[in-house]
Write an enzyme that holds these catalytic residues in place. Structure first.
Site, PDB file in Angstrom:
ATOM      1  N   LYS A   1       0.840  -1.210   0.000  1.00  0.00           N
ATOM      2  CA  LYS A   1       0.000   0.000   0.000  1.00  0.00           C
ATOM      3  C   LYS A   1       0.872   1.256   0.000  1.00  0.00           C
ATOM      4  O   LYS A   1       0.683   2.155  -0.808  1.00  0.00           O
ATOM      5  CB  LYS A   1      -0.948   0.006   1.211  1.00  0.00           C
ATOM      6  CG  LYS A   1      -1.884  -1.188   1.269  1.00  0.00           C
ATOM      7  CD  LYS A   1      -2.949  -1.019   2.338  1.00  0.00           C
ATOM      8  CE  LYS A   1      -2.411  -1.059   3.756  1.00  0.00           C
ATOM      9  NZ  LYS A   1      -1.889  -2.366   4.184  1.00  0.00           N
TER      10      LYS A   1
ATOM     11  N   ARG B   1      -9.614   0.294   9.742  1.00  0.00           N
ATOM     12  CA  ARG B   1      -9.087  -1.050   9.951  1.00  0.00           C
ATOM     13  C   ARG B   1     -10.072  -1.926  10.706  1.00  0.00           C
ATOM     14  O   ARG B   1      -9.794  -3.094  10.941  1.00  0.00           O
ATOM     15  CB  ARG B   1      -7.806  -0.934  10.761  1.00  0.00           C
ATOM     16  CG  ARG B   1      -6.555  -1.430  10.052  1.00  0.00           C
ATOM     17  CD  ARG B   1      -5.407  -1.185  11.001  1.00  0.00           C
ATOM     18  NE  ARG B   1      -4.192  -1.865  10.674  1.00  0.00           N
ATOM     19  CZ  ARG B   1      -3.170  -1.312  10.039  1.00  0.00           C
ATOM     20  NH1 ARG B   1      -3.257  -0.095   9.568  1.00  0.00           N
ATOM     21  NH2 ARG B   1      -2.052  -1.989   9.873  1.00  0.00           N
TER      22      ARG B   1
ATOM     23  N   ARG C   1      11.011  -6.601   4.782  1.00  0.00           N
ATOM     24  CA  ARG C   1      10.941  -5.168   5.070  1.00  0.00           C
ATOM     25  C   ARG C   1      11.676  -4.843   6.369  1.00  0.00           C
ATOM     26  O   ARG C   1      12.335  -3.815   6.472  1.00  0.00           O
ATOM     27  CB  ARG C   1       9.463  -4.737   5.168  1.00  0.00           C
ATOM     28  CG  ARG C   1       9.277  -3.241   5.308  1.00  0.00           C
ATOM     29  CD  ARG C   1       7.856  -2.835   5.004  1.00  0.00           C
ATOM     30  NE  ARG C   1       6.925  -3.213   6.069  1.00  0.00           N
ATOM     31  CZ  ARG C   1       5.609  -2.987   6.009  1.00  0.00           C
ATOM     32  NH1 ARG C   1       5.064  -2.431   4.951  1.00  0.00           N
ATOM     33  NH2 ARG C   1       4.833  -3.338   7.009  1.00  0.00           N
TER      34      ARG C   1
ATOM     35  N   ARG D   1      11.649  -1.798  11.006  1.00  0.00           N
ATOM     36  CA  ARG D   1      10.419  -1.598  11.782  1.00  0.00           C
ATOM     37  C   ARG D   1      10.282  -2.696  12.817  1.00  0.00           C
ATOM     38  O   ARG D   1      10.295  -3.876  12.475  1.00  0.00           O
ATOM     39  CB  ARG D   1       9.210  -1.608  10.836  1.00  0.00           C
ATOM     40  CG  ARG D   1       8.749  -0.221  10.465  1.00  0.00           C
ATOM     41  CD  ARG D   1       7.648  -0.286   9.443  1.00  0.00           C
ATOM     42  NE  ARG D   1       6.418  -0.873  10.004  1.00  0.00           N
ATOM     43  CZ  ARG D   1       5.258  -0.844   9.362  1.00  0.00           C
ATOM     44  NH1 ARG D   1       5.174  -0.289   8.170  1.00  0.00           N
ATOM     45  NH2 ARG D   1       4.190  -1.382   9.907  1.00  0.00           N
TER      46      ARG D   1
ATOM     47  N   ARG E   1      -0.365  -9.792  13.660  1.00  0.00           N
ATOM     48  CA  ARG E   1      -0.897  -8.801  12.709  1.00  0.00           C
ATOM     49  C   ARG E   1      -1.746  -9.476  11.640  1.00  0.00           C
ATOM     50  O   ARG E   1      -2.747  -8.920  11.179  1.00  0.00           O
ATOM     51  CB  ARG E   1       0.247  -7.999  12.077  1.00  0.00           C
ATOM     52  CG  ARG E   1       0.800  -6.980  13.070  1.00  0.00           C
ATOM     53  CD  ARG E   1       2.106  -6.426  12.623  1.00  0.00           C
ATOM     54  NE  ARG E   1       1.970  -5.497  11.524  1.00  0.00           N
ATOM     55  CZ  ARG E   1       2.989  -5.128  10.749  1.00  0.00           C
ATOM     56  NH1 ARG E   1       4.189  -5.630  10.948  1.00  0.00           N
ATOM     57  NH2 ARG E   1       2.797  -4.266   9.779  1.00  0.00           N
TER      58      ARG E   1
HETATM   59  P1  AMP Z   1       0.743   0.024   9.315  1.00  0.00           P
HETATM   60  O1  AMP Z   1       1.945   0.858   9.052  1.00  0.00           O
HETATM   61  O2  AMP Z   1      -0.473   0.493   8.575  1.00  0.00           O
HETATM   62  O3  AMP Z   1       1.001  -1.455   9.115  1.00  0.00           O
HETATM   63  O4  AMP Z   1       0.382   0.209  10.867  1.00  0.00           O
HETATM   64  C1  AMP Z   1       1.290  -0.167  11.874  1.00  0.00           C
HETATM   65  C2  AMP Z   1       0.568  -0.282  13.199  1.00  0.00           C
HETATM   66  O5  AMP Z   1      -0.012   0.982  13.546  1.00  0.00           O
HETATM   67  C3  AMP Z   1      -0.593  -1.253  13.216  1.00  0.00           C
HETATM   68  O6  AMP Z   1      -0.171  -2.593  13.420  1.00  0.00           O
HETATM   69  C4  AMP Z   1      -1.412  -0.719  14.385  1.00  0.00           C
HETATM   70  O7  AMP Z   1      -0.814  -1.056  15.630  1.00  0.00           O
HETATM   71  C5  AMP Z   1      -1.263   0.792  14.229  1.00  0.00           C
HETATM   72  N1  AMP Z   1      -2.338   1.309  13.355  1.00  0.00           N
HETATM   73  C6  AMP Z   1      -2.211   1.843  12.108  1.00  0.00           C
HETATM   74  N2  AMP Z   1      -3.403   2.211  11.606  1.00  0.00           N
HETATM   75  C7  AMP Z   1      -4.320   1.894  12.535  1.00  0.00           C
HETATM   76  C8  AMP Z   1      -5.731   2.010  12.627  1.00  0.00           C
HETATM   77  N3  AMP Z   1      -6.473   2.499  11.603  1.00  0.00           N
HETATM   78  N4  AMP Z   1      -6.344   1.593  13.750  1.00  0.00           N
HETATM   79  C9  AMP Z   1      -5.652   1.073  14.785  1.00  0.00           C
HETATM   80  N5  AMP Z   1      -4.324   0.934  14.778  1.00  0.00           N
HETATM   81  C10 AMP Z   1      -3.638   1.332  13.671  1.00  0.00           C
END
Ligand code: AMP
Length: 331
Positions: free
Chosen positions: A14, A89, A128, A134, A146
């Site tokens: 994404k 989400r 990654r 990360r 996840r």
């Molecule tokens: P991402 O970079 O989108 O994979 O997000 C990394 C982490 O940020 C996720 O595993 C969640 O812990 C938190 N996070 C990101 N977006 C959301 C969301 N919309 N709602 C809740 N937690 C989020």
């Protein structure tokens, strides 16, 4: 304002695809993950609270991400729209987003989903981790959590948006990044131009936007469907044509065709059955002609000298021109 959601499991690509799409369509890219990581890096209170939750692969509370999102909406009034990445989400977040947008007189326009398998999620996140470092990518337990979180809480959103007819899927598994990008662009182009009549207002800004989409050679033209649904049995569209575009000399046997020139300058040329020119109608400029009514069965084509945008209407659904309905080769 347009509101697009970029959907898909972690590691689907994404973030990688968001840059090109947001640049092409003048969208503000909002990644809730990036926003949260910035809070952690800045050592804010919010960051401190989110850090452990994220490290475990769980979701931070809805309210936290929703406040962040709303602030970005408020701070960016000069973009064509937003590309949401990582939000919503959960079904709760999707409902809250609908509410937030309806308060603003807006709605979600489309959800574009990049799909990959669980195995690919796993291997992409491990890879990654070695590049970006990360924390939530490195640990196999966190990755597993996840994936579980995605299936349990996020995947149900697919049905939520599918019911609304807003859900589009792109294969994120096969081919390389540029293959996926091409698929994304083709979905976006379709989403952006199909059944555009839902937009209600046809204004200069809409013409500007459609005009931008017409630049891709070799066609150098672009149709913008003004119907509301597939059930509309008519053709009503904006047609943007750039100089150099070539339309076959053709005819329509089932309907006459009305075209109205909204911008630019062009000729409508009518032909006899033997291919000789019958009449050339200058449109726009100081010709005083703003439209033509082309009779059923009349051979014709358009020649464009400076960018032209027309409104075109015909009875009956669109179908590709058959050979018998083309007098000279199509381009
Ligand atoms: P991402 O970079 O989108 O994979 O997000 C990394 C982490 O940020 C996720 O595993 C969640 O812990 C938190 N996070 C990101 N977006 C959301 C969301 N919309 N709602 C809740 N937690 C989020």
């Amino acid at each position: 304002m347009k509101y697009y959601i970029l959907f898909g499991p972690p590691g689907a690509g994404k973030g990688t695809q968001a840059g090109a799409v947001s640049e092409k369509y003048n969208l503000k890219h909002i990644s809730t993950g990036d926003l949260l990581r910035a809070e952690i890096a800045a050592g804010t209170e919010l960051g401190k609270k989110a850090k452990d939750i994220m490290a475990a692969g769980n979701l931070v509370p809805d309210r936290v991400v929703e406040d962040m999102i709303e602030k970005v909406f408020d701070d960016n009034k000069d973009v064509a729209g937003f590309l949401l990445d990582g939000f919503p989400r959960t079904l709760g977040q999707a409902g809250d987003l609908d509410e937030m947008l309806s308060r603003r007189g807006e709605k979600v326009n489309a959800v574009i989903s990049i799909m990959i398998s669980d195995d690919t999620i796993q291997s992409r996140l491990m890879h990654r981790a070695s590049i970006e470092g990360r924390a939530d990518d490195a640990n196999p337990e966190t990755i597993k959590n996840r994936i579980v979180t995605y299936h349990k809480q996020t995947k149900p959103l697919i049905d939520y948006y599918r019911k609304d007819g807003k859900y589009y899927e792109v294969d994120g598994e096969n081919g390389d990044i540029s293959d996926v990008r091409k698929r994304m662009f083709s979905v976006f182009k379709g989403v952006d131009t199909k059944f555009a009549g839902r937009e209600v207002v046809i204004d200069e800004a809409l013409l500007d936007r459609v005009q931008k989409l017409a630049h891709e050679p070799p066609r150098l033209r672009m149709n913008y469907d003004l119907r509301n649904t597939e059930e509309d049995q008519s053709q009503r569209m904006l047609n943007v044509m750039l100089p150099g575009t070539r339309t076959a000399i053709h005819k329509h046997n089932m309907s006459s065709e009305t075209i109205m020139l909204l911008r630019g300058k062009m000729d409508t040329v009518l032909y006899n059955d033997d291919g000789s020119e019958k009449e050339r109608i200058h449109m726009g400029g100081d010709s005083g002609v703003i439209g033509v009514n082309i009779p059923t069965g009349q051979w014709h084509t358009f020649e464009v000298y400076e960018l032209a945008i027309i409104f075109m209407a015909q009875d009956g659904p669109w179908s590709p021109l058959s050979k018998e309905n083309m007098l000279k080769a199509s381009y």
